[in-house]
Design a protein around this motif. Structure first.
Motif, short mmCIF file in Angstrom:
data_model
loop_
_atom_site.label_atom_id
_atom_site.label_comp_id
_atom_site.label_asym_id
_atom_site.label_seq_id
_atom_site.Cartn_x
_atom_site.Cartn_y
_atom_site.Cartn_z
N GLU A 36 41.24 14.42 9.88
CA GLU A 36 41.86 13.62 10.95
C GLU A 36 42.76 14.49 11.83
OE1 GLU A 36 41.93 12.76 7.71
OE2 GLU A 36 40.39 11.19 7.84
N GLU A 37 43.38 15.49 11.24
CA GLU A 37 44.28 16.36 11.98
C GLU A 37 43.53 17.41 12.82
OE1 GLU A 37 48.21 16.34 9.09
OE2 GLU A 37 46.51 17.64 8.60
N LEU A 38 42.22 17.51 12.61
CA LEU A 38 41.42 18.45 13.40
C LEU A 38 41.03 17.89 14.75
CD1 LEU A 38 38.99 20.02 10.76
CD2 LEU A 38 41.03 21.02 11.78
N ALA A 39 41.41 16.65 15.02
CA ALA A 39 41.06 16.03 16.29
C ALA A 39 42.25 16.07 17.25
CB ALA A 39 40.62 14.58 16.07
N GLY A 40 41.97 16.31 18.53
CA GLY A 40 43.02 16.31 19.53
C GLY A 40 43.72 17.65 19.65
N ASP A 41 44.74 17.68 20.47
CA ASP A 41 45.48 18.93 20.70
C ASP A 41 46.60 19.03 19.67
OD1 ASP A 41 46.04 21.30 21.84
OD2 ASP A 41 46.88 20.52 23.68
N ASN A 42 46.20 19.25 18.43
CA ASN A 42 47.14 19.21 17.31
C ASN A 42 47.80 20.57 17.11
OD1 ASN A 42 48.48 18.88 14.85
ND2 ASN A 42 46.92 17.48 14.08
N ASP A 43 49.11 20.61 17.19
CA ASP A 43 49.82 21.87 17.02
C ASP A 43 49.70 22.41 15.59
OD1 ASP A 43 50.67 22.20 19.59
OD2 ASP A 43 52.56 21.15 19.32
N LEU A 44 49.43 21.54 14.60
CA LEU A 44 49.24 22.02 13.22
C LEU A 44 48.08 23.00 13.14
CD1 LEU A 44 49.72 18.75 11.11
CD2 LEU A 44 51.25 20.73 11.21
N VAL A 45 46.99 22.68 13.83
CA VAL A 45 45.82 23.56 13.85
C VAL A 45 46.19 24.87 14.54
CG1 VAL A 45 43.45 23.85 14.65
CG2 VAL A 45 44.25 21.61 13.86
N ARG A 46 46.82 24.74 15.69
CA ARG A 46 47.20 25.92 16.49
C ARG A 46 48.11 26.85 15.67
NH1 ARG A 46 47.11 26.38 21.89
NH2 ARG A 46 46.70 24.17 22.07
N PHE A 47 49.14 26.28 15.03
CA PHE A 47 50.09 27.09 14.27
C PHE A 47 49.43 27.76 13.06
CE2 PHE A 47 53.63 24.08 15.85
CZ PHE A 47 53.70 24.78 17.04
N ALA A 48 48.53 27.03 12.39
CA ALA A 48 47.86 27.58 11.20
C ALA A 48 47.00 28.78 11.58
CB ALA A 48 47.01 26.51 10.53
N VAL A 49 46.26 28.68 12.68
CA VAL A 49 45.39 29.78 13.12
C VAL A 49 46.24 30.96 13.58
CG1 VAL A 49 43.66 30.48 14.79
CG2 VAL A 49 43.49 28.24 13.71
N GLU A 50 47.29 30.67 14.36
CA GLU A 50 48.17 31.75 14.84
C GLU A 50 48.80 32.50 13.68
OE1 GLU A 50 50.94 29.77 17.35
OE2 GLU A 50 49.59 29.71 19.09
N ASP B 115 39.55 22.55 24.07
CA ASP B 115 39.52 22.48 25.53
C ASP B 115 40.78 21.76 26.01
OD1 ASP B 115 38.97 19.60 26.53
OD2 ASP B 115 37.47 19.85 24.96
N PRO B 116 41.26 22.07 27.23
CA PRO B 116 42.53 21.54 27.70
C PRO B 116 42.61 20.03 27.76
CG PRO B 116 41.81 23.36 29.09
CD PRO B 116 40.66 23.01 28.19
N SER B 117 41.46 19.36 27.93
CA SER B 117 41.47 17.90 28.08
C SER B 117 41.48 17.17 26.75
CB SER B 117 40.25 17.45 28.89
OG SER B 117 40.26 18.04 30.17
N ASN B 118 40.69 17.64 25.80
CA ASN B 118 40.50 16.90 24.54
C ASN B 118 41.06 17.59 23.31
OD1 ASN B 118 38.90 14.81 25.85
ND2 ASN B 118 37.32 16.39 26.05
N GLY B 119 41.52 18.84 23.46
CA GLY B 119 42.06 19.54 22.30
C GLY B 119 40.96 20.05 21.39
N PHE B 120 41.20 19.97 20.09
CA PHE B 120 40.26 20.48 19.10
C PHE B 120 39.23 19.42 18.70
CE2 PHE B 120 44.14 22.97 18.43
CZ PHE B 120 43.64 24.25 18.52
N LYS B 121 38.04 19.88 18.34
CA LYS B 121 37.01 19.01 17.80
C LYS B 121 36.37 19.69 16.60
CE LYS B 121 35.70 16.25 21.81
NZ LYS B 121 34.59 15.83 22.70
N LYS B 122 36.36 19.02 15.49
CA LYS B 122 35.85 19.63 14.26
C LYS B 122 34.40 20.09 14.41
CE LYS B 122 34.95 18.75 9.37
NZ LYS B 122 35.00 17.77 8.27
N GLN B 123 33.58 19.28 15.06
CA GLN B 123 32.16 19.61 15.16
C GLN B 123 31.89 20.85 15.99
OE1 GLN B 123 33.60 16.78 16.08
NE2 GLN B 123 32.74 15.89 17.95
#
Length: 199
Positions: A140-154, A114-122
């Motif tokens: 730990e990297e799954l929390a927040g608006d982490n570009d690592l998650v975004r890039f990996a999925v893309e 979500d735009p406010s909190n980014g990613f949440k593992k749960q």
């Protein structure tokens, strides 16, 4: 000579942000700079894509508007440039905005972003959690608006699509879990849904 204040078109549903977040001060974006008073306006339109990101653009030689962003060049009346540095001296500064894209809708639906909190593992499916763990992204990297998650999925989605595009003959299948349709090559006996990761 001062310019007359611009009239806010109230009938169009614009709301002026007059105070800062904690309501302690005026929200003049030019305060303390000696320029004209400048305030942000917003309007809620349920049937239009939401604005999810804001950034600033300095009009100098090497500065460019970031990809996917739109420069807010004029005020609401269209009669003036929306330079945040008006009459304060220095380079012109403009607000840029980005609306929610199909990609971000996918992140919201499938990965709980979500735009406010980014990613949440749960909020992620176990399949996506497993995939991100396999490519080396920690909890730990799954929390927040982490570009690592975004890039990996893309990257995963792009690789899947590139494989599909290389094949001449494709089959259309509907995932029994998320009920979305996608293509897969003829010679493939087992496929992984690119949307929910169900095999």
């Amino acid at each position: 000579k001062g310019r007359a204040p611009e009239q806010i078109p109230a009938k169009e549903g614009w709301t002026k942000i007059e105070k800062t977040y904690y309501d302690r001060d005026v929200a003049d974006l030019n305060r303390g700079k000696g320029g004209r008073e400048i305030y942000l306006l917003y309007k809620r339109e349920p049937n239009r894509p939401a604005i999810t990101r804001l950034t600033l653009h300095w009009k100098v030689n090497d500065e460019v508007v970031p990809p996917g962003f739109t420069l807010l060049e004029y005020t609401v009346s269209g009669g003036f440039y929306a330079d945040l540095n008006t009459a304060a001296g220095g380079p012109e500064i403009y607000l840029c905005y980005r609306k929610v894209s199909d990609e971000e809708k996918f992140f919201q639906k499938e990965l709980g972003w979500d735009p406010s909190n980014g990613f949440k593992k749960q909020k992620m499916s176990l399949a996506w959690q497993h995939f991100l763990s396999e490519v080396g992204i920690s909890d730990e990297e799954l929390a927040g608006d982490n570009d690592l998650v975004r890039f990996a999925v893309e990257e995963a989605l792009e690789k899947y699509q590139s494989i599909i595009n290389e094949k001449e003959a494709l089959n259309l299948v509907c995932c029994f879990n998320c009920h979305r349709e996608f293509n897969y090559p003829n010679e493939t006996n087992k496929v992984l849904c690119p949307f929910c990761q169900t095999a």
